[in-house]
Design a protein around this motif. Structure first.
Motif, PDB file in Angstrom:
ATOM      1  N   GLU A  71       7.016   4.083   6.613  1.00 47.88           N
ATOM      2  CA  GLU A  71       6.003   3.053   6.848  1.00 47.88           C
ATOM      3  C   GLU A  71       4.648   3.725   6.953  1.00 47.88           C
ATOM      4  OE1 GLU A  71       4.295   2.383   9.914  1.00 47.88           O
ATOM      5  OE2 GLU A  71       5.125   4.133  10.901  1.00 47.88           O
ATOM      6  N   GLU A  72       3.592   2.948   6.673  1.00 47.74           N
ATOM      7  CA  GLU A  72       2.287   3.532   6.414  1.00 47.74           C
ATOM      8  C   GLU A  72       1.466   3.859   7.656  1.00 47.74           C
ATOM      9  OE1 GLU A  72       3.467   1.335   2.751  1.00 47.74           O
ATOM     10  OE2 GLU A  72       3.589   0.960   4.877  1.00 47.74           O
ATOM     11  N   THR A  73       1.732   3.229   8.785  1.00 51.42           N
ATOM     12  CA  THR A  73       0.862   3.483   9.928  1.00 51.42           C
ATOM     13  C   THR A  73       1.162   4.831  10.585  1.00 51.42           C
ATOM     14  OG1 THR A  73       2.306   2.557  11.630  1.00 51.42           O
ATOM     15  CG2 THR A  73       0.893   1.003  10.438  1.00 51.42           C
ATOM     16  N   VAL A  81      11.451  -5.466   6.893  1.00 52.36           N
ATOM     17  CA  VAL A  81      11.092  -6.223   5.691  1.00 52.36           C
ATOM     18  C   VAL A  81       9.638  -6.664   5.779  1.00 52.36           C
ATOM     19  CG1 VAL A  81      13.466  -7.006   5.295  1.00 52.36           C
ATOM     20  CG2 VAL A  81      11.927  -8.456   6.605  1.00 52.36           C
ATOM     21  N   GLU A  82       8.962  -6.581   4.657  1.00 53.22           N
ATOM     22  CA  GLU A  82       7.577  -7.067   4.547  1.00 53.22           C
ATOM     23  C   GLU A  82       7.573  -8.226   3.559  1.00 53.22           C
ATOM     24  OE1 GLU A  82       5.792  -3.461   3.182  1.00 53.22           O
ATOM     25  OE2 GLU A  82       5.666  -2.603   5.174  1.00 53.22           O
ATOM     26  N   TYR A  83       6.474  -8.989   3.555  1.00 51.98           N
ATOM     27  CA  TYR A  83       6.458 -10.171   2.673  1.00 51.98           C
ATOM     28  C   TYR A  83       5.064 -10.615   2.289  1.00 51.98           C
ATOM     29  CZ  TYR A  83       7.400 -10.996   7.641  1.00 51.98           C
ATOM     30  OH  TYR A  83       7.441 -10.874   9.010  1.00 51.98           O
ATOM     31  N   ALA A 107       1.691  -8.704   7.061  1.00 50.60           N
ATOM     32  CA  ALA A 107       0.326  -8.220   6.786  1.00 50.60           C
ATOM     33  C   ALA A 107       0.219  -6.722   6.583  1.00 50.60           C
ATOM     34  CB  ALA A 107      -0.601  -8.665   7.918  1.00 50.60           C
ATOM     35  N   GLU A 108       1.132  -6.146   5.799  1.00 47.69           N
ATOM     36  CA  GLU A 108       1.047  -4.693   5.571  1.00 47.69           C
ATOM     37  C   GLU A 108      -0.230  -4.327   4.833  1.00 47.69           C
ATOM     38  OE1 GLU A 108       1.103  -0.954   3.817  1.00 47.69           O
ATOM     39  OE2 GLU A 108       1.480  -2.681   2.547  1.00 47.69           O
ATOM     40  N   GLU A 109      -0.705  -5.232   3.979  1.00 45.68           N
ATOM     41  CA  GLU A 109      -1.876  -4.916   3.163  1.00 45.68           C
ATOM     42  C   GLU A 109      -3.196  -5.109   3.907  1.00 45.68           C
ATOM     43  OE1 GLU A 109      -1.581  -3.453   0.476  1.00 45.68           O
ATOM     44  OE2 GLU A 109       0.361  -3.952  -0.384  1.00 45.68           O
ATOM     45  N   LEU A 110      -3.121  -5.660   5.099  1.00 50.12           N
ATOM     46  CA  LEU A 110      -4.340  -5.826   5.895  1.00 50.12           C
ATOM     47  C   LEU A 110      -4.283  -4.816   7.026  1.00 50.12           C
ATOM     48  CD1 LEU A 110      -4.473  -9.726   6.127  1.00 50.12           C
ATOM     49  CD2 LEU A 110      -5.582  -8.236   4.474  1.00 50.12           C
ATOM     50  N   MET A 141       0.849  -1.179   0.000  1.00 49.04           N
ATOM     51  CA  MET A 141       0.000   0.000   0.000  1.00 49.04           C
ATOM     52  C   MET A 141       0.889   1.235   0.000  1.00 49.04           C
ATOM     53  SD  MET A 141      -3.054   0.954   2.650  1.00 49.04           S
ATOM     54  CE  MET A 141      -1.994   1.278   4.066  1.00 49.04           C
ATOM     55  N   ARG A 142       1.259   1.657  -1.155  1.00 49.10           N
ATOM     56  CA  ARG A 142       2.108   2.835  -1.174  1.00 49.10           C
ATOM     57  C   ARG A 142       1.773   3.633  -2.413  1.00 49.10           C
ATOM     58  NH1 ARG A 142       6.147   4.803  -3.852  1.00 49.10           N
ATOM     59  NH2 ARG A 142       7.432   6.325  -2.811  1.00 49.10           N
ATOM     60  N   LEU A 143       1.458   4.870  -2.223  1.00 47.25           N
ATOM     61  CA  LEU A 143       1.193   5.746  -3.348  1.00 47.25           C
ATOM     62  C   LEU A 143       1.932   7.029  -3.073  1.00 47.25           C
ATOM     63  CD1 LEU A 143      -2.642   5.425  -3.896  1.00 47.25           C
ATOM     64  CD2 LEU A 143      -0.878   4.671  -5.458  1.00 47.25           C
ATOM     65  N   GLY A 193       1.419  -8.184  -6.313  1.00 55.94           N
ATOM     66  CA  GLY A 193       1.265  -6.972  -7.114  1.00 55.94           C
ATOM     67  C   GLY A 193       1.791  -5.717  -6.457  1.00 55.94           C
ATOM     68  N   ASP A 194       2.412  -5.819  -5.275  1.00 56.36           N
ATOM     69  CA  ASP A 194       3.055  -4.665  -4.651  1.00 56.36           C
ATOM     70  C   ASP A 194       4.542  -4.962  -4.402  1.00 56.36           C
ATOM     71  OD1 ASP A 194       2.444  -2.014  -4.020  1.00 56.36           O
ATOM     72  OD2 ASP A 194       2.340  -2.404  -1.875  1.00 56.36           O
ATOM     73  N   GLN A 195       4.979  -6.102  -4.905  1.00 56.07           N
ATOM     74  CA  GLN A 195       6.394  -6.497  -4.843  1.00 56.07           C
ATOM     75  C   GLN A 195       6.951  -6.562  -3.412  1.00 56.07           C
ATOM     76  OE1 GLN A 195       8.586  -3.945  -7.595  1.00 56.07           O
ATOM     77  NE2 GLN A 195       7.858  -5.118  -9.369  1.00 56.07           N
ATOM     78  N   HIS A 196       6.111  -6.834  -2.433  1.00 50.47           N
ATOM     79  CA  HIS A 196       6.655  -7.049  -1.082  1.00 50.47           C
ATOM     80  C   HIS A 196       7.564  -8.274  -1.065  1.00 50.47           C
ATOM     81  CE1 HIS A 196       3.171  -4.728   1.103  1.00 50.47           C
ATOM     82  NE2 HIS A 196       3.754  -4.021   0.169  1.00 50.47           N
ATOM     83  N   SER A 197       7.430  -9.124  -2.062  1.00 52.79           N
ATOM     84  CA  SER A 197       8.247 -10.339  -2.163  1.00 52.79           C
ATOM     85  C   SER A 197       9.740 -10.039  -2.217  1.00 52.79           C
ATOM     86  CB  SER A 197       7.845 -11.113  -3.420  1.00 52.79           C
ATOM     87  OG  SER A 197       7.747 -10.231  -4.530  1.00 52.79           O
ATOM     88  N   SER A 219      12.765  -0.942   1.930  1.00 44.94           N
ATOM     89  CA  SER A 219      12.609  -0.697   0.494  1.00 44.94           C
ATOM     90  C   SER A 219      11.159  -0.975   0.125  1.00 44.94           C
ATOM     91  CB  SER A 219      13.543  -1.606  -0.319  1.00 44.94           C
ATOM     92  OG  SER A 219      13.089  -2.951  -0.255  1.00 44.94           O
ATOM     93  N   HIS A 220      10.739  -0.433  -1.009  1.00 51.32           N
ATOM     94  CA  HIS A 220       9.392  -0.716  -1.512  1.00 51.32           C
ATOM     95  C   HIS A 220       9.401  -0.555  -3.019  1.00 51.32           C
ATOM     96  CE1 HIS A 220       5.071  -0.740  -2.051  1.00 51.32           C
ATOM     97  NE2 HIS A 220       4.957  -1.159  -0.803  1.00 51.32           N
ATOM     98  N   SER A 221       8.545  -1.318  -3.672  1.00 49.09           N
ATOM     99  CA  SER A 221       8.378  -1.156  -5.110  1.00 49.09           C
ATOM    100  C   SER A 221       8.063   0.298  -5.427  1.00 49.09           C
ATOM    101  CB  SER A 221       7.209  -2.012  -5.588  1.00 49.09           C
ATOM    102  OG  SER A 221       6.002  -1.547  -5.012  1.00 49.09           O
TER     103      SER A 221
END
Ligand code: ZN
Length: 486
Positions: free
Chosen positions: A388-390, A145-147, A196-199, A1-3, A159-163, A223-225
């Protein structure tokens, strides 16, 4: 979740002296005027351009060796690991395979893993064990790191490349920790696995922060996509507005469809809530975004539903007006319950808030991203963007998010997932890993640089408190009198 919303260059103004701000609305701009002026003074006093030029431009064989080590690890092992995680997407709270891969690799490189921190099964902390105990008083370098993957209607996907975040972070963690040991530099490295960044519920980083997981970290890097290589500006802001995630659960009484008057319809409560919110919209400031879904709506049309629920995401650019909007929506829910003879339970599930964006870190990272060959570079001044988003962690610990261009698709798309496996993704991840290693190297070895980061962060932190105070007086509530006679 990054814009990240790029800002247009400010014509006729000297860009270096004027930070692009996150203040979007007229009320925010007015309230922030004095804070923004003092933020500009703070930033100028830091003299970042020569500092960044000194660090990134200098000949430094030790730094170059750390960067080369990160590159080598990516080349030989970690790009393949990123591909593997991309091909095995796991959504939030279920990232067990991905976490095992990352944890095993860290264990093999001298890190001790604590799994399931803060009561979250797929959260972990990896502490480097081979350096001097406690880092010998040096800085604690933190890597997030997120995953987690996204939930798709046809399949889960990255689709957000957390991988790739794990492998990128591991390359930097191993390269820098080996350097600390071999050079006997005080300091240590800690990797934080945040699920669980997307939740949104619960917000993993907020839970981890409150449990003290990040205690002792002097800097955090992630890092982030990205669809472009950008340099976030200094200040406070968020990627995707301040958010309240709220659950509204209505209870009623069941009855036969043909004798509905014997019951009370909880689904009608939910539907009235949607209608009331639509009625409210015209009295809300135009930047308000409210979207909801019905999560429970009954089981069968021939039974009046005695339970129904909705989840709403309520967004506004700043947290102060957001609180007013949330209060109105909560009253709309109470009104919906009254109107339908039902009862409602209101639960604030999670929230996201502004974070602090530190130019001393962002500008150095951006210099390295460019130097190391990042593509699609956007040199216009970026909006403040926390790492980070929070906002929970990014208002308390200085940090930086790396955003080398890694996809030509949009965020949360199958194109972005495909790019993670292709040249554009691999190149971006490679640049991110090396940049991460370089920034952490400087943070570990250059005390004046660390002091500059701290001075900027502390200054922005104080200004943020003042900004919130100013905003509180920018949104006065109207006085609504009791209705009087005719
Ligand atoms: Zn993301």
């Amino acid at each position: 979740m990054r814009l990240a919303f790029p800002v247009a260059p400010l014509a006729l103004l000297t860009l270096a002296a004027i930070p692009a701000t996150a203040q979007e609305t007229p009320a925010e701009k007015t309230a922030a005027a004095d804070v923004i002026r003092r933020m500009g003074e703070l930033e100028r006093s830091l003299a970042l351009p020569p500092l960044v030029a000194r660090l990134a431009g200098a000949r430094d064989p030790r730094r170059d060796a750390v960067i080369a080590r990160a590159r080598d690890l990516m080349d030989r092992e970690l790009l393949a690991m990123a591909d593997d995680i991309t091909r095995h997407p796991e959504t939030g709270w279920k990232e067990e395979r991905s976490v095992k891969i990352l944890a095993d690799y860290l264990t093999a490189h001298g890190f001790a893993i604590e799994m399931g921190v803060a009561g979250l099964k797929t959260a972990f902390v990896a502490r480097y064990t081979k350096g001097t105990p406690g880092g010998a008083g040096g800085p604690n370098l933190g890597i997030i790191v997120e995953y987690d993957a996204l939930r798709g209607t046809s399949r889960d996907f990255h689709g957000d490349q957390h991988s790739a975040q794990g492998p990128v972070g591991l390359a930097a963690a191993v390269a820098v920790s080996e350097f600390l040991t071999s050079s006997k530099t005080p300091g240590t490295v800690t990797v934080y696995g945040t699920p669980a960044e997307e939740l949104a519920s619960p917000a993993a980083k907020t839970v981890m922060y409150k449990a003290g997981v990040f205690k002792g970290a002097d800097v955090l890097i992630r890092s982030h996509s990205s669809t472009a290589t950008q340099d976030p500006g200094p200040g406070f802001g968020s990627c995707c507005m301040n958010i309240n995630v709220v659950h509204y659960t209505f209870s009623g009484a069941p009855a036969h469809q043909l004798q509905a008057w014997d019951g009370r319809d909880a689904l009608m409560g939910v539907i009235e809530l949607f209608n009331h919110i639509d009625g409210l919209r015209k009295t809300l400031r135009p930047e308000t975004k409210i979207q909801g879904i019905i999560t429970e709506g009954g089981k069968a049309p021939n039974v009046v539903p005695d339970r129904a629920a909705a989840e709403f995401w309520i967004r506004y650019p700043d947290p102060v007006y957001l609180a007013q909007v949330s209060a109105l929506v909560n009253d709309a829910a109470r009104g919906a319950a009254l109107a339908t003879g039902t009862k409602v339970r209101i639960e604030l599930d999670s929230s996201s808030r502004n974070g602090i964006s530190v130019a001393a870190l962002n500008d150095l990272a951006f210099a390295y991203l460019k130097k190391l060959g990042a593509t699609k570079v956007d040199d216009s001044p970026g909006r403040p963007l926390p790492f980070e988003e929070t906002g929970t962690v990014a208002t308390q610990i200085p940090g930086v998010g790396l955003t080398a261009h890694s996809s030509n698709g949009g965020y949360h798309t199958f194109e972005m997932e495909a790019d993670a496996l292709g040249e554009v993704g691999h190149h971006g991840f490679m640049v991110d890993a090396q940049t991460m290693a370089a920034v952490l190297y400087h943070f570990a070895t250059d005390a004046p640089y660390r002091a500059t980061v701290k001075r900027e962060f502390d200054g922005l932190h104080g200004l943020y408190d003042e900004y919130l105070t100013a905003l509180r007086s920018a949104y006065p509530l109207p006085t609504v009198p009791e209705p009087t006679g005719n």
